[in-house]
Design a protein around this motif. Structure first.
Motif, PDB file in Angstrom:
ATOM      1  N   LEU A  28       0.833  -1.210   0.000  1.00  0.00           N
ATOM      2  CA  LEU A  28       0.000   0.000   0.000  1.00  0.00           C
ATOM      3  C   LEU A  28       0.863   1.253   0.000  1.00  0.00           C
ATOM      4  N   GLY A  29       1.986   1.216   0.706  1.00  0.00           N
ATOM      5  CA  GLY A  29       2.894   2.364   0.723  1.00  0.00           C
ATOM      6  C   GLY A  29       3.476   2.624  -0.656  1.00  0.00           C
ATOM      7  N   SER A  64      -8.729   2.618 -10.562  1.00  0.00           N
ATOM      8  CA  SER A  64      -8.756   1.530  -9.593  1.00  0.00           C
ATOM      9  C   SER A  64      -7.727   1.829  -8.504  1.00  0.00           C
ATOM     10  N   TRP A  65      -7.831   1.171  -7.378  1.00  0.00           N
ATOM     11  CA  TRP A  65      -6.854   1.389  -6.306  1.00  0.00           C
ATOM     12  C   TRP A  65      -5.549   0.663  -6.595  1.00  0.00           C
ATOM     13  N   ILE A  66      -5.570  -0.239  -7.588  1.00  0.00           N
ATOM     14  CA  ILE A  66      -4.358  -0.985  -7.942  1.00  0.00           C
ATOM     15  C   ILE A  66      -3.582  -0.219  -9.005  1.00  0.00           C
ATOM     16  N   VAL A  67      -2.304  -0.031  -8.794  1.00  0.00           N
ATOM     17  CA  VAL A  67      -1.408   0.580  -9.787  1.00  0.00           C
ATOM     18  C   VAL A  67      -0.193  -0.324  -9.879  1.00  0.00           C
ATOM     19  N   SER A  81       6.864   4.679 -15.046  1.00  0.00           N
ATOM     20  CA  SER A  81       6.314   3.762 -16.031  1.00  0.00           C
ATOM     21  C   SER A  81       5.209   3.012 -15.296  1.00  0.00           C
ATOM     22  N   LEU A  82       3.960   3.386 -15.564  1.00  0.00           N
ATOM     23  CA  LEU A  82       2.833   2.909 -14.766  1.00  0.00           C
ATOM     24  C   LEU A  82       1.726   2.332 -15.634  1.00  0.00           C
ATOM     25  N   SER A  83       0.986   1.416 -15.055  1.00  0.00           N
ATOM     26  CA  SER A  83      -0.209   0.862 -15.675  1.00  0.00           C
ATOM     27  C   SER A  83      -1.345   1.049 -14.670  1.00  0.00           C
ATOM     28  N   VAL A  84      -2.373   1.789 -15.079  1.00  0.00           N
ATOM     29  CA  VAL A  84      -3.447   2.168 -14.164  1.00  0.00           C
ATOM     30  C   VAL A  84      -4.789   1.675 -14.718  1.00  0.00           C
ATOM     31  N   PRO A  85      -5.441   0.722 -14.044  1.00  0.00           N
ATOM     32  CA  PRO A  85      -6.779   0.331 -14.475  1.00  0.00           C
ATOM     33  C   PRO A  85      -7.764   1.483 -14.224  1.00  0.00           C
ATOM     34  N   LEU A  86      -8.576   1.785 -15.243  1.00  0.00           N
ATOM     35  CA  LEU A  86      -9.618   2.808 -15.116  1.00  0.00           C
ATOM     36  C   LEU A  86     -10.969   2.127 -15.296  1.00  0.00           C
TER      37      LEU A  86
END
Length: 131
Positions: A28-29, A64-67, A81-86
């Motif tokens: 989470l951090g 989403s809360w997951i990144v 470099s990120l992948s973010v579910p929307l």
């Protein structure tokens, strides 16, 4: 006897629970650090406000809360470099962000692409009027 075995099992399970909670807190951090990055905040804001994304996914669009991915920063620069579910009311998608920043300068996006489930992907770096 049997009580000692039971107590050892409970201690082992308690230790495992504490370990899992620590790993969860670290996760989470890390997720919080990624979500706090200017690359994440600005990339997600651009995707949510884009009329092409709104047409394909509906509104409101929420992250989403997951990144997943990585961020790195120093006093001189940062990159992500990120992948973010929307999530949208009609479709979901994944926002891919690759960006960097020098010092306190602006975020510069190398990639800002939204892949919408069951639809075409949107290059958010291409202005809406040019499509």
């Amino acid at each position: 006897g049997a009580n000692q075995k039971m107590n050892r099992k409970l201690v082992s399970l308690g230790g495992l629970g504490v370990s899992l909670m620590a790993v969860g807190a670290i996760g989470l951090g890390v997720t919080g650090a990624m979500k706090g990055s200017p690359e994440y905040r600005q990339g997600v804001a651009r995707a949510i406000a884009d009329p092409r994304a709104q047409r394909q996914m509906g509104t409101p669009i929420v992250p989403s809360w997951i990144v997943t991915g990585k961020t790195a920063s120093s006093t001189a620069s940062s990159n992500a470099s990120l992948s973010v579910p929307l999530e949208g009311p009609t479709r979901n998608g994944t926002l891919n962000i690759r960006a960097h920043r020098f010092g306190d300068g602006p975020v510069e996006f190398d990639e800002l692409r939204l892949s919408v489930d069951g639809a075409s992907s949107i290059d958010l770096l291409v202005p809406v009027a040019e499509r």
